[in-house]
Structure formats: structure tokens, C-alpha cells
Design a protein around this motif. Sequence first.
Motif, PDB file in Angstrom:
ATOM      1  N   CYS A   1      87.325  12.442  60.737  1.00 30.35           N
ATOM      2  CA  CYS A   1      87.208  11.296  61.651  1.00 30.35           C
ATOM      3  C   CYS A   1      85.768  10.841  61.750  1.00 30.35           C
ATOM      4  CB  CYS A   1      87.767  11.631  63.033  1.00 30.35           C
ATOM      5  SG  CYS A   1      86.776  12.779  64.009  1.00 30.35           S
TER       6      CYS A   1
ATOM      7  N   ASN B   1      86.403  18.660  66.429  1.00 35.21           N
ATOM      8  CA  ASN B   1      86.826  17.779  65.345  1.00 35.21           C
ATOM      9  C   ASN B   1      85.803  17.777  64.225  1.00 35.21           C
ATOM     10  OD1 ASN B   1      89.325  16.237  66.471  1.00 35.21           O
ATOM     11  ND2 ASN B   1      87.855  16.304  68.144  1.00 35.21           N
TER      12      ASN B   1
ATOM     13  N   ASP C   1      82.996   6.667  66.544  1.00 38.11           N
ATOM     14  CA  ASP C   1      84.015   5.673  66.888  1.00 38.11           C
ATOM     15  C   ASP C   1      84.962   6.190  67.972  1.00 38.11           C
ATOM     16  OD1 ASP C   1      82.942   4.057  64.944  1.00 38.11           O
ATOM     17  OD2 ASP C   1      84.525   4.419  63.474  1.00 38.11           O
ATOM     18  N   SER C   2      84.954   7.515  68.214  1.00 32.66           N
ATOM     19  CA  SER C   2      85.908   8.134  69.127  1.00 32.66           C
ATOM     20  C   SER C   2      85.294   8.624  70.437  1.00 32.66           C
ATOM     21  CB  SER C   2      86.572   9.334  68.435  1.00 32.66           C
ATOM     22  OG  SER C   2      87.185   8.931  67.234  1.00 32.66           O
ATOM     23  N   ILE C   3      83.971   8.592  70.548  1.00 39.27           N
ATOM     24  CA  ILE C   3      83.306   9.131  71.738  1.00 39.27           C
ATOM     25  C   ILE C   3      82.391   8.073  72.345  1.00 39.27           C
ATOM     26  CG2 ILE C   3      83.412  11.560  71.083  1.00 39.27           C
ATOM     27  CD1 ILE C   3      80.586  11.285  69.951  1.00 39.27           C
TER      28      ILE C   3
ATOM     29  N   PHE D   1      84.635  17.172  72.111  1.00 36.73           N
ATOM     30  CA  PHE D   1      85.235  16.427  71.003  1.00 36.73           C
ATOM     31  C   PHE D   1      84.507  16.715  69.691  1.00 36.73           C
ATOM     32  CE2 PHE D   1      85.685  12.867  68.139  1.00 36.73           C
ATOM     33  CZ  PHE D   1      87.057  12.665  68.131  1.00 36.73           C
TER      34      PHE D   1
ATOM     35  N   LYS E   1      83.297  10.310  64.198  1.00 38.66           N
ATOM     36  CA  LYS E   1      83.188  10.761  65.588  1.00 38.66           C
ATOM     37  C   LYS E   1      82.592   9.715  66.522  1.00 38.66           C
ATOM     38  CE  LYS E   1      82.866  15.619  64.336  1.00 38.66           C
ATOM     39  NZ  LYS E   1      82.101  16.855  64.498  1.00 38.66           N
TER      40      LYS E   1
END
Length: 179
Positions: free
Chosen positions: A89, A84, A93-95, A80, A91
Motif C-alpha cells: 500500500c 502495513n 495515501d492512507s494516513i 498503521f 501509506k
Amino acid sequence: MMKKVNVFYDKLYYGFPIILVSYYDTDGTPNVTTISSSYTLRDMMALGFSTKGYALNRIKEVSDFVVNIADSSQIEAINFCGKNTGAECKKFDSINLTPVPSKVVSAPIIEECPISIECRLTDVIESENHMGITNILAKIKGRLVAESYLTESGRLKVPAFDEVLYIGDGDSKGYRFMK
């Protein structure tokens, strides 16, 4: 005798450890990127980046960063963070990784990574001979190692390592796991 042939690859990665480089954006937001071009000598860290990369340009602004050695359990985060950009983004917050403030540099440590090396930027190297590539040098300000990676006497427990290596030729690429 081993027969060798000339190959004309754009790249040849022969097995570099994948690292997660964490830093704060200029507004204080923790961010992270995946790279595989690194080495250390004594208290010096050297990293290679694409010149136009978001992470490189933030690190040039903020100076402090942490090199986090990922293990095979973080392969999803590795992918990820490599695919990205932090420009588009947040990051973390997404992983499934946790940024924890370092006590010696102004950058986050990734709690889930077994090794974190705290660094302060000292040199930015760009050359007409290698357009599109920027190397940075940093002074190592601290090293953190998970207790499970240490012997009773505090030395590295080499068999505990479960690093992910990156191997590729520009077209064919993949990971190799230490365990």
C-alpha cells in the motif's frame, strides 16, 4: 533489596522512542515505516530493522531517509505504518501525515512530526551472529525542530516533548507516553 528473576523473553524493549522513517521508493513514491530501534551519536544515526523488511531494502537502494520523531497525536499513524507494508500500500495515501520534500536529502520529511532528522546511508551491518537483523548507520545531514519545541534562545524545550515509547517482551507490549 530488589529481588530479580531470570526471564527468557525473545525480546526486551525497555522503552525506546517510536520513530517514523520516511523515504522515497525507487519510483519516487513517498513511503514510511514505524520502528523503535534507533540512536544517535554526534552526526551518526543507527537504526535496526528486520532483514527482510520492505523499508530496509528500499533504503539500501535509495540511501536517503528521514527519522521523524512522532508524538502521541500520531498514534493511529504509528500503528498503521507498523502493521502495513509499503510493498502492498501507499501509506501516505492512507494516513493523516503529509510528506514534504527535504532540502538536503532525497527523502520526505513528515510535516506533522515535531522533529525530523535528515540522513544519508553510510553502512549496512549484517552478521551471522544476529540472523534476521540488519543495522544501518547513516550520516546526519540536517536536523529540523518545530519552533514550539525550542526556547527563545533556540535550545530544546524538554517539557514540550510528547514522544511515544515502545515497551515489550515479545508477548506483552504497549506504549508509554512522555506526558
